[in-house]
Scaffold this motif. Structure first.
Motif, short mmCIF file in Angstrom:
data_model
loop_
_atom_site.label_atom_id
_atom_site.label_comp_id
_atom_site.label_asym_id
_atom_site.label_seq_id
_atom_site.Cartn_x
_atom_site.Cartn_y
_atom_site.Cartn_z
N GLU A 1 31.15 81.51 12.77
CA GLU A 1 31.23 81.54 11.30
C GLU A 1 30.67 80.27 10.67
OE1 GLU A 1 31.74 83.27 7.73
OE2 GLU A 1 32.03 84.22 9.67
N ALA A 2 30.88 79.12 11.29
CA ALA A 2 30.35 77.87 10.73
C ALA A 2 28.82 77.90 10.71
CB ALA A 2 30.85 76.68 11.54
N GLU B 1 27.67 80.19 7.91
CA GLU B 1 27.78 79.55 6.60
C GLU B 1 26.69 78.50 6.40
OE1 GLU B 1 29.62 80.32 3.91
OE2 GLU B 1 30.12 82.05 5.14
N ALA B 2 26.36 77.75 7.44
CA ALA B 2 25.29 76.76 7.33
C ALA B 2 23.96 77.43 7.02
CB ALA B 2 25.19 75.94 8.63
N TRP C 1 24.04 78.87 3.34
CA TRP C 1 23.96 77.78 2.37
C TRP C 1 22.55 77.19 2.37
CZ3 TRP C 1 23.16 72.53 1.85
CH2 TRP C 1 23.70 71.92 0.71
N TRP D 1 19.87 72.67 5.65
CA TRP D 1 20.67 72.96 6.83
C TRP D 1 21.22 71.67 7.43
CZ3 TRP D 1 20.30 72.04 12.15
CH2 TRP D 1 21.08 72.87 12.96
N TRP E 1 23.97 70.31 5.18
CA TRP E 1 25.23 71.05 5.34
C TRP E 1 25.98 70.56 6.57
CZ3 TRP E 1 28.19 73.99 8.52
CH2 TRP E 1 29.19 74.75 7.93
N TRP E 2 25.29 70.43 7.70
CA TRP E 2 25.97 70.01 8.92
C TRP E 2 26.44 68.57 8.84
CZ3 TRP E 2 28.27 72.96 12.16
CH2 TRP E 2 27.82 74.25 12.38
N LYS F 1 27.43 67.08 6.11
CA LYS F 1 28.59 67.09 5.22
C LYS F 1 29.84 67.68 5.89
CE LYS F 1 28.08 68.54 1.02
NZ LYS F 1 27.64 69.31 -0.17
N HIS F 2 29.65 68.54 6.87
CA HIS F 2 30.77 69.25 7.48
C HIS F 2 31.08 68.78 8.90
CE1 HIS F 2 29.75 71.91 4.15
NE2 HIS F 2 31.01 72.24 4.17
N ARG F 3 30.76 67.56 9.20
CA ARG F 3 31.04 67.02 10.54
C ARG F 3 32.46 66.60 10.66
NH1 ARG F 3 27.20 63.04 13.01
NH2 ARG F 3 27.77 64.13 14.85
#
Length: 148
Positions: A73-74, A77-78, A81, A140, A143-144, A146-148
């Protein structure tokens, strides 16, 4: 009582690389076939070219669906987005360039562009795709990060 289903592990980098190599081979075969049969005169040559390109696109689309079902799912979403923000932004920037060049009644020979209408149209399409992919790649990565 039924045993629990084994947990499905999402696809990794190795699966991605194998899929991309396979798609490149299919694309190369379709491009080679289109080059060979594209010189055939009349509707037969056109039909063969359309058929080969359509088949290659169908294989690529099927591979994308298979890949999408195998990622977590992650990662989904990446990709969503990045495509929305990066692809849209890249398309807008590329459109500025393509529209500016196509709407201005000036000589574009300084850009090294020569050829007929088909060359200019395909060049514009390629420019938009390159801008979209660059925007997608940047978004991309953002996004990654920011979501680490």
């Amino acid at each position: 009582m039924t045993p629990p289903a084994p947990s499905k592990r999402p696809f990794g980098l190795g699966t991605f690389v194998l899929m991309m190599v396979g798609i490149m081979i299919v694309g190369g075969l379709a491009g080679g076939g289109a080059a060979v049969f594209g010189d055939q005169p009349g509707p037969l040559g056109t039909a063969l070219t359309v058929g080969m390109i359509a088949l290659a696109m169908a294989v690529a689309f099927a591979a994308c669906v298979w890949w999408w079902r195998g990622i977590d799912e992650a990662a989904r979403e990446a990709h969503k987005w990045a495509w929305w923000w990066g692809g849209s932004s890249g398309m807008a920037l590329g459109s500025i360039l393509v529209l500016t060049l196509s709407l201005r009644d000036e000589d574009v020979s300084m850009l090294g562009i020569e050829g007929g209408a088909a060359d200019l149209v395909s060049g514009g399409v390629l420019a938009i795709l390159l801008f979209q992919m660059a925007g997608y790649g940047i978004a991309w990565a953002v996004w990654w990060l920011k979501h680490r």
